[in-house]
Design an enzyme around this catalytic site. Structure first.
Site, PDB file in Angstrom:
ATOM      1  N   HIS A 158     -50.887  38.570  27.340  1.00  0.00           N
ATOM      2  CA  HIS A 158     -50.706  37.709  28.509  1.00  0.00           C
ATOM      3  C   HIS A 158     -51.974  37.507  29.326  1.00  0.00           C
ATOM      4  CE1 HIS A 158     -46.306  37.089  28.665  1.00  0.00           C
ATOM      5  NE2 HIS A 158     -46.225  38.274  28.098  1.00  0.00           N
ATOM      6  N   LYS A 196     -48.007  32.048  44.108  1.00  0.00           N
ATOM      7  CA  LYS A 196     -48.277  32.911  42.952  1.00  0.00           C
ATOM      8  C   LYS A 196     -49.031  34.136  43.449  1.00  0.00           C
ATOM      9  CE  LYS A 196     -50.378  29.359  41.168  1.00  0.00           C
ATOM     10  NZ  LYS A 196     -49.800  29.174  39.853  1.00  0.00           N
ATOM     11  N   THR A 246     -46.039  30.001  34.622  1.00  0.00           N
ATOM     12  CA  THR A 246     -44.659  29.514  34.507  1.00  0.00           C
ATOM     13  C   THR A 246     -44.210  28.846  35.803  1.00  0.00           C
ATOM     14  OG1 THR A 246     -43.842  31.737  35.080  1.00  0.00           O
ATOM     15  CG2 THR A 246     -43.933  31.145  32.737  1.00  0.00           C
ATOM     16  N   LYS A 284     -41.671  25.466  36.482  1.00  0.00           N
ATOM     17  CA  LYS A 284     -40.545  25.389  37.419  1.00  0.00           C
ATOM     18  C   LYS A 284     -40.686  24.181  38.349  1.00  0.00           C
ATOM     19  CE  LYS A 284     -40.394  30.378  37.204  1.00  0.00           C
ATOM     20  NZ  LYS A 284     -41.053  31.573  37.736  1.00  0.00           N
TER      21      LYS A 284
END
Length: 835
Positions: free
Chosen positions: A376, A569, A677, A681
């Site tokens: 990741h 974030k 991500t 959304k």
């Protein structure tokens, strides 16, 4: 009357069988009353929303449990292949609303609560967010297990049950302050403790060898300090299909509650010390590993997760198949979510060899054919490395196994590239130098049959850069699985008005086949549909303003006609909240200079937590708040510009934020974001993206087209080529707007009474060694923002662009991602469950 004795062979199910619970209003209302009045002991005089939430959750949970047992039996009866998803984080958010949606009882529950005079939305909001994750990694894991259940795949999630979440973030004088996130303060009605499945976890001690009865050398790990891992199971329902999978979270407990003899002698603290030490392992999510104690605790957490989960799976296998492991790899696979659980490679070897008597080659064949690793990060510093000395002290048997894996692996490398000592040093699982370190990502690669990135660009950069040596050795191992998000939570549940409009327009199938959203493009020229779309979006913005007012406890009089420009974030330099703030200061400077012709009102919303030890990120939060304080109190600015830092960003906050966003800021330095991500959304809810060619932005832009994405900034290749001659001061000197911004910052306009507090930020931006090249991308960012303003002023155009973004978000469903994992890696067979 004496109790009748039952025969031992009589199935317990025939004794405890119950009629199925109804999903209608009457049944739910009746169970709510029973739980509220009897189990919880409340009556009409109780004013606490918590008990209403708990009673409703118990009623819904009962209906999940029926389907949970059926799912368990269906998997058992078919003896199907299973996958285990090992992750240090599962950022689940709230459970009630998601469970209601997936059970298909939204209307029935709403009617039942209305009849009882209760506000369903208030009950939903009474649930605390489950404090089991930090950011995108954990939220991805939560979306993944939702999709696994929806696709009826036999997948179990394994994680840790943290007593406290990362932390609750409050802002005091503009600075982040961390407070404990005791999300389990009132218990958790969704989980079931399963003491019968607890596992013993070893730490410390030493190893001894002996020769067994067959003449084989065996290793015993002895004199250890053990703890128990106790599982707590949470049901994970699929979307209205009868399947309920399991999320199993481990809690660390002492093997003995306390030393009773010491307690009776009056040594109270020492008597419970062992219990406290054990329970500390799962007390806090991600302890600060800046010191040795933090590192030790972090490694203990990772080992407990891996060992408990693998022991659990092996115990289940032995219960069904005995000591025959010949088919184990055909029936099981383990997906490692990032580097954190990579110690599972060595632990599976230990369990198979030491506990179950397999020889090395048999155990290694099983391990390398069952483990799969997801990476990741592209940041080398984020790839975990643990001290060999720490390993030897805490996990001596694991260290021996890693040394053996490494010796055999380097022999293979040497055969492929004879005499290439530099390559051997680069690829070794042990990093030499001042202190020997175990490279955990390398262990995961060597011990896995699959290594995947999480976006096309990310996977390419892994192969070309970070893991290039391994890619040259095993190109067949490497693949891409672009991330996604679940449309159930991130559109249907969080934005019900938009979901209703979509369903009315194209039918219901999109919830399990998001590609059907493409049909929305047929309606971009339908004036009535576009008007309704805009109306729904304005309603979501109104809800967001109410949420912000409640969270800040201040009414900023936000205008829903303004452009809602959102960046939420983790606070990190590579995500470049700083670039966003520079643009805000630029807009403020324009207003103060009277440069407001053809102005677009804008509300900039930033949210996110900084890791407690990440001082630069915390300074950026302080800067955001200081700039906001100046702008929001300047009469010259008024409604033209607002800046808001939204504290304590979390899943339930994002459920309010993403439906109300007009513009999604995805502005990381190219080549640094693995996927993202949040961008998905926002897109799914109709927000437009301004972003660099980084992570999944690349694929989002491909899906929506260049005209519906606001691109700016250097590419990854351009960033790399700039490294050796980057001169941010020269760029500033050639840009009047940047000069004015820097003059405001260096002149301490935003910190008049706190001299010098932003010097580190200013110095980092002006440094030729700034890895995030913030200054280099500024002008391109400002130009892209001008294109945003022009598009937003044309409401018809903006609405069409919004519809096109939503319509083309189908690729970014985790249903698609999980289908790819399954079809290409896991090879599971879906199992139907009776509803």
């Amino acid at each position: 009357m004496p109790l009748r004795r039952f025969k031992k062979s009589q199935p317990i199910a025939t004794i405890t069988a119950l009629p199925a619970l109804s999903l209608d209003k009457k049944g739910i209302e009746g169970d709510f009353k029973r739980y509220y009045g009897h189990r919880l002991g409340r009556d009409e005089n109780c004013r606490s929303l918590h008990y209403g939430y708990e009673a409703l959750s118990l009623a819904v949970s009962d209906r999940l449990t029926e389907r949970w047992k059926k799912t368990y039996n269906a998997y058992k009866d078919t003896d199907c292949k299973r996958a285990c998803y090992l992750s240090m984080e599962f950022l689940m958010g709230r459970t009630l609303s998601n469970a209601m949606l997936n059970l298909g009882v939204n209307d029935a529950v709403a009617q039942a609560m209305y009849n009882l005079g209760l506000d369903l939305e208030e009950l939903i909001d009474a649930e605390p967010d489950a404090g089991l994750g930090n950011g995108g990694l954990g939220r991805l894991a939560a979306c993944f297990i939702d999709s696994c259940a929806t696709l009826q795949l036999p997948v179990t999630g394994y994680g840790l049950r943290y007593e406290y979440g990362m932390f609750s973030q409050i802002v005091v004088d503009g600075e982040q302050v961390e407070e404990p996130d005791h999300w389990l303060r009132n218990g958790n009605v969704w989980e079931i403790e399963r003491l019968e499945y607890k596992q013993r976890i070893k730490f410390g001690g030493h190893t001894e060898s002996h020769i067994d009865e067959k003449g084989n050398r065996r290793i015993c790990w002895v004199d250890t300090h053990d703890v128990f891992a106790v599982p707590f199971d949470t049901p994970i329902p699929g979307y209205q299909n009868g399947t309920v999978n399991t999320l199993r979270l481990w809690k660390a407990t002492a093997t003995d509650e306390f030393d009773l003899q010491g307690f009776n002698a009056g040594d109270y603290a020492e008597a419970v010390a062992e219990k406290n030490t054990a329970e500390n392992i799962t007390m806090v999510l991600y302890p600060n590993d800046a010191n040795e104690n933090g590192k030790t605790l972090r490694l203990r957490q990772q080992y407990l997760l891996a060992s408990a989960s693998l022991q659990d799976v092996l115990a289940c296998w032995v219960g069904r198949h005995g000591k025959d492991f010949s088919k184990f790899a055909e029936k099981n696979c383990f997906q490692l979510n990032d580097t954190h659980p990579s110690i599972a490679v060595a632990e599976l070897m230990r369990l198979l060899i030491d506990n179950h008597g397999l020889v090395w080659d048999e155990a290694w064949s099983i391990t390398k054919n069952t483990m799969a690793y997801t990476n990741h990060t592209l940041l080398p510093e984020a790839l975990e490395r643990w001290s060999v000395n720490l390993f030897k002290q805490m996990l001596p048997r694991l260290m021996e196994i890693i040394f053996e894996i490494n010796a055999r692996f380097l022999a293979e490398v040497s055969t492929r590239w004879p005499g290439d000592k530099d390559r051997i040093a680069r690829m070794s699982l042990i990093e030499e130098g001042g202190e020997q370190l175990v490279r955990m990502a390398y262990l995961a690669i060597v011990g896995s049959y699959s290594v995947n990135g999480v976006a096309e660009l990310h996977s390419k950069l892994l192969q070309q850069g970070l893991f290039n040596d391994f890619y040259q050795l095993w190109p067949e191992k490497f693949n891409n699985k672009t991330n996604g998000v679940t449309p159930r939570r991130w559109l249907a549940a969080c934005n019900p008005e938009l979901a209703e409009l979509i369903t009315k327009t194209i039918g219901v199938g999109w919830l399990t086949d998001l590609s059907l959203l493409k049909k929305l493009e047929l309606h971009v020229d339908d004036k009535a549909f576009c008007e309704r779309w805009l109306e729904v979006q304005q309603g979501a913005k109104q809800k967001l303003t109410a949420f912000i007012t409640k969270e800040l406890d201040v009414d900023l009089n936000l205008n829903v006609d303004a452009l809602f420009d959102v960046q939420v974030k983790r606070i990190h330099e590579y995500k470049r909240q700083l670039l966003n703030v520079l643009h805000v200061i630029h807009l403020y400077d324009r207003i103060k200079r009277g440069d407001t012709a053809n102005w677009t009102n804008r509300c900039v919303i930033i949210g996110g937590k900084a890791a407690p030890g990440y001082h630069m990120a915390k300074k950026i939060i302080k800067l955001i708040n200081n700039v906001a304080n100046v702008i929001n109190h300047d009469a010259d600015v008024g409604d033209k510009l607002k800046l808001i830092f939204l504290p304590n960003y979390r899943v339930s906050a994002m459920e309010k934020i993403c439906p109300g966003a007009d513009l999604s800021e995805q502005i990381s330095t190219a080549g640094k974001e693995a996927s993202g991500t949040g961008n998905m959304k926002f897109m799914m809810n109709g927000a437009l993206t301004i972003g660099t060619l980084d992570g999944a932005n690349v694929e989002i832009r491909e899906e929506v087209g260049d005209d519906n994405f606001f691109l700016f900034g250097l590419t990854e290749e351009q960033v790399e080529s700039l490294r050796n001659h980057y001169d941010p001061v020269a760029i500033i000197n050639q840009d009047d707007d940047l000069q004015r911004i820097m003059n405001l910052l260096q002149g301490e306009h935003f910190n008049q009474f706190e001299p010098g507090i932003f010097d580190a930020i200013i110095g980092a931006m002006k440094s030729p060694h700034d890895p995030w090249v913030t200054i280099a991308d500024f002008r391109s960012f400002v130009d892209a923002q001008k294109r945003v303003e022009a598009a937003y002023q044309d409401k018809d155009r903006w609405t069409k662009m919004s519809i096109i973004n939503c319509a083309n978000s189908g690729k970014f469903s985790t249903d698609r991602t999980i289908s790819e994992y399954n079809n290409e890696l896991w090879k599971l067979t879906p199992v139907s469950v009776a509803k």
